[in-house]
Design an enzyme around this catalytic site. Structure first.
Site, PDB file in Angstrom:
ATOM      1  N   ASP A  50       0.818  -1.223   0.000  1.00  0.00           N
ATOM      2  CA  ASP A  50       0.000   0.000   0.000  1.00  0.00           C
ATOM      3  C   ASP A  50       0.847   1.267   0.000  1.00  0.00           C
ATOM      4  OD1 ASP A  50      -2.284  -1.653   0.233  1.00  0.00           O
ATOM      5  OD2 ASP A  50      -1.920  -1.790   2.384  1.00  0.00           O
ATOM      6  N   LYS A  59       1.806   2.185  -5.144  1.00  0.00           N
ATOM      7  CA  LYS A  59       2.416   1.659  -6.375  1.00  0.00           C
ATOM      8  C   LYS A  59       1.590   1.995  -7.609  1.00  0.00           C
ATOM      9  CE  LYS A  59       2.532  -2.495  -4.756  1.00  0.00           C
ATOM     10  NZ  LYS A  59       2.624  -2.621  -3.305  1.00  0.00           N
ATOM     11  N   GLY A 118      -4.348  -4.127  -4.049  1.00  0.00           N
ATOM     12  CA  GLY A 118      -5.301  -3.069  -4.364  1.00  0.00           C
ATOM     13  C   GLY A 118      -4.545  -1.822  -4.750  1.00  0.00           C
ATOM     14  N   HIS A 119      -4.739  -1.388  -5.975  1.00  0.00           N
ATOM     15  CA  HIS A 119      -4.116  -0.146  -6.422  1.00  0.00           C
ATOM     16  C   HIS A 119      -5.217   0.874  -6.625  1.00  0.00           C
ATOM     17  CE1 HIS A 119      -0.437  -2.181  -7.305  1.00  0.00           C
ATOM     18  NE2 HIS A 119      -0.913  -2.847  -8.326  1.00  0.00           N
ATOM     19  N   GLN A 139       1.516  -6.238  -2.973  1.00  0.00           N
ATOM     20  CA  GLN A 139       1.931  -6.256  -1.545  1.00  0.00           C
ATOM     21  C   GLN A 139       3.279  -5.528  -1.374  1.00  0.00           C
ATOM     22  OE1 GLN A 139       0.941  -9.633  -2.892  1.00  0.00           O
ATOM     23  NE2 GLN A 139      -1.023  -8.665  -2.599  1.00  0.00           N
TER      24      GLN A 139
HETATM   25  P1  IMP Z   1      -3.224 -12.721   2.114  1.00  0.00           P
HETATM   26  O1  IMP Z   1      -2.301 -12.142   1.085  1.00  0.00           O
HETATM   27  O2  IMP Z   1      -4.672 -12.456   1.827  1.00  0.00           O
HETATM   28  O3  IMP Z   1      -2.945 -14.171   2.394  1.00  0.00           O
HETATM   29  O4  IMP Z   1      -2.937 -11.954   3.514  1.00  0.00           O
HETATM   30  C1  IMP Z   1      -1.709 -12.114   4.202  1.00  0.00           C
HETATM   31  C2  IMP Z   1      -1.248 -10.787   4.784  1.00  0.00           C
HETATM   32  O5  IMP Z   1      -0.858  -9.898   3.762  1.00  0.00           O
HETATM   33  C3  IMP Z   1      -2.322 -10.038   5.601  1.00  0.00           C
HETATM   34  O6  IMP Z   1      -1.691  -9.357   6.660  1.00  0.00           O
HETATM   35  C4  IMP Z   1      -2.860  -9.034   4.600  1.00  0.00           C
HETATM   36  O7  IMP Z   1      -3.440  -7.908   5.224  1.00  0.00           O
HETATM   37  C5  IMP Z   1      -1.594  -8.673   3.861  1.00  0.00           C
HETATM   38  N1  IMP Z   1      -1.834  -8.176   2.506  1.00  0.00           N
HETATM   39  C6  IMP Z   1      -2.195  -8.892   1.430  1.00  0.00           C
HETATM   40  N2  IMP Z   1      -2.290  -8.102   0.353  1.00  0.00           N
HETATM   41  C7  IMP Z   1      -1.964  -6.872   0.743  1.00  0.00           C
HETATM   42  C8  IMP Z   1      -1.824  -5.616   0.049  1.00  0.00           C
HETATM   43  O8  IMP Z   1      -2.009  -5.480  -1.163  1.00  0.00           O
HETATM   44  N3  IMP Z   1      -1.456  -4.564   0.826  1.00  0.00           N
HETATM   45  C9  IMP Z   1      -1.180  -4.683   2.138  1.00  0.00           C
HETATM   46  N4  IMP Z   1      -1.284  -5.814   2.807  1.00  0.00           N
HETATM   47  C10 IMP Z   1      -1.658  -6.906   2.116  1.00  0.00           C
END
Ligand code: IMP
Length: 427
Positions: free
Chosen positions: A13, A16, A40-41, A223
């Site tokens: 976040d 990007k 999420g962008h 991520q």
């Molecule tokens: P998952 O990717 O849904 O398995 O979540 C694993 C961890 O990564 C959790 O703490 C989510 O909040 C975090 N996470 C997954 N995608 C994002 C992102 O795009 N931005 C920030 N945190 C993320």
């Protein structure tokens, strides 16, 4: 010709979307190499705001070919609704390419993600609940379903059977849930086959040929570095490799082809989900960063945890990614603070530590050591060049650059497409 990797240097976040979109105009291909619709962008074009979860941000730049690489996990229903949402707003999505080797997030993967989190109780990871971890687990267990499997019903059926064999035992016997029927899953997945067919391609071949033909290719990480399955704050991480090496495996491009690795760095720090976060704020400063920075997850709508800038993390990101540049984002959010604390080291059990500890226990005990930098009160959103920034904002950026170990080549001063100061060109 450059192959650029653009990735989050913190916990994701970092903004990007804005950076990829800015470069999208001058690149030929924008490639996602890992993750899925957990990302999420938010991209702002004129007065239009787009929230993208699975599609590469380059989809908004005419002339750019967006690519979903083999390392991505794809939820077909999310992909199709994201595409039709863009089409309704007049965005041409016909150039999209999807790797036939990308894995599919099936409905049972989503079920398992949610059920597992519930079962973990207070030990939960705080996943996005989109089925990401279970889909990658199936991939590694060699019971995953790939996009290409949609085009062979018999293979698809065998693979779904194999995947559900053990899962149904776990769902019924351990989690007390109903078993999932193979036929129903196969039927549901086959509906997507025709709809996805126009986009499916051998993306490894396409991308390598593009590089041979001097095209500019941008690899966009989802991520962030600290959420990397190998290099992040395990187990509070995502299930893929957002770090630079992930671009090679997740897109099928050799490391010798990568010419630049750009880390997106927020001027402060945020994190969603559970896990350690040394500079996290629980006071009105944290609340103010959340409010001014609009720190709510694009995918889940969850409030992001907020804290001051952490230079230890930034240095770590420089190291594990081999960063050549930083793109500093959201500097405008810090306008108005008289003094801005920046974490320069940690104190762990009474000792000063300069680098990120490899031990999870140590990291959980890390307390930030702050240095105070003077703030600024002028509106910086109209700044077009570095020299337009007030002196204290310049000094803040320079201090971050020095502590973080790579040059800052661009600075975001507002959410809009034009609200960026370019210092060194990326291409
Ligand atoms: P998952 O990717 O849904 O398995 O979540 C694993 C961890 O990564 C959790 O703490 C989510 O909040 C975090 N996470 C997954 N995608 C994002 C992102 O795009 N931005 C920030 N945190 C993320």
């Amino acid at each position: 010709m450059p192959a650029l990797v653009l990735l989050g240097a913190q916990w994701g976040d970092e903004g990007k979307g804005k950076a990829t979109d800015l470069l999208g105009g001058s690149v030929d291909y924008v490639v996602r190499y890992q993750g899925g619709n957990n990302a999420g962008h938010t991209v702002v074009v004129g007065d239009q705001k787009y929230a993208l979860h699975l599609l590469p941000s380059g989809i908004l730049s005419p002339g750019c070919t967006p690519v979903i690489g083999n390392g991505v996990v794809v939820d077909p229903s999310v992909l199709l609704s994201e595409l039709s949402g863009l089409n309704e707003r007049g965005v041409d999505t016909s150039k999209l390419l999807i790797s036939g080797n990308a894995h599919i997030i099936t409905p049972y993967n989503v079920t398992v993600d949610k059920v597992t989190e519930r079962f973990l109780g207070k030990r939960k990871i705080g996943t996005t609940g989109r089925g990401i971890g279970p889909t990658y687990a199936d991939k590694i267990n060699r019971v995953g379903i790939r996009v290409q499997d949609l085009y062979d019903e018999s293979i698809l059926t065998q693979k779904v059977e194999a995947a559900l064999d053990v899962k149904n035992q776990i769902l019924t016997k351990l989690y007390n849930r109903r078993a999932i029927a193979v036929d129903q899953v196969v039927e549901e997945l086959l509906v997507y086959a025709d709809k996805l067919a126009p986009y499916v391609a051998d993306t490894v071949l396409v991308l390598n040929q593009a590089l041979e033909n001097d095209k500019v290719v941008l690899f966009e990480g989802g991520q962030g570095t600290l959420l990397d399955i190998d290099h992040g704050t395990y187990p509070f991480v995502t299930s893929s490799n957002p770090t630079a090496g992930g671009a090679c495996t997740g897109a099928g491009v050799g490391p010798t082809k990568i010419s630049r690795v750009i880390g997106i760095l927020k001027a402060y720090t945020t994190r969603v989900g559970a896990g350690p976060f040394p500079t996290e704020l629980f006071d009105e400063d944290g609340e103010a960063l959340r409010r001014i920075g609009g720190e709510k997850g694009v995918t889940t709508g969850r409030d992001r945890r907020c804290g001051w800038f952490d230079a230890v993390i930034a240095r770590y990101a420089t190291r594990v990614n081999g960063l050549t540049d930083f793109f500093l984002t959201k500097l405008d959010v810090l306008t108005g603070w008289e003094q801005i604390p920046v974490c320069v080291a940690y104190e762990i059990d009474g000792k000063r530590v300069e680098e990120l500890p490899y031990s999870q226990t140590d990291f959980h005990h890390a307390k930030p050591v702050y240095e105070m930098l003077p703030g600024w009160s002028e509106d910086i959103s109209k700044a077009k060049s570095f020299s337009d920034l007030p002196k204290n904002a310049q000094d803040y950026a320079k201090a971050l650059e020095e502590m973080s170990g790579a040059p800052i080549s661009a600075i975001g001063v507002g959410p809009g497409r034009n609200e960026t100061i370019e210092i060194n060109s990326f291409i």
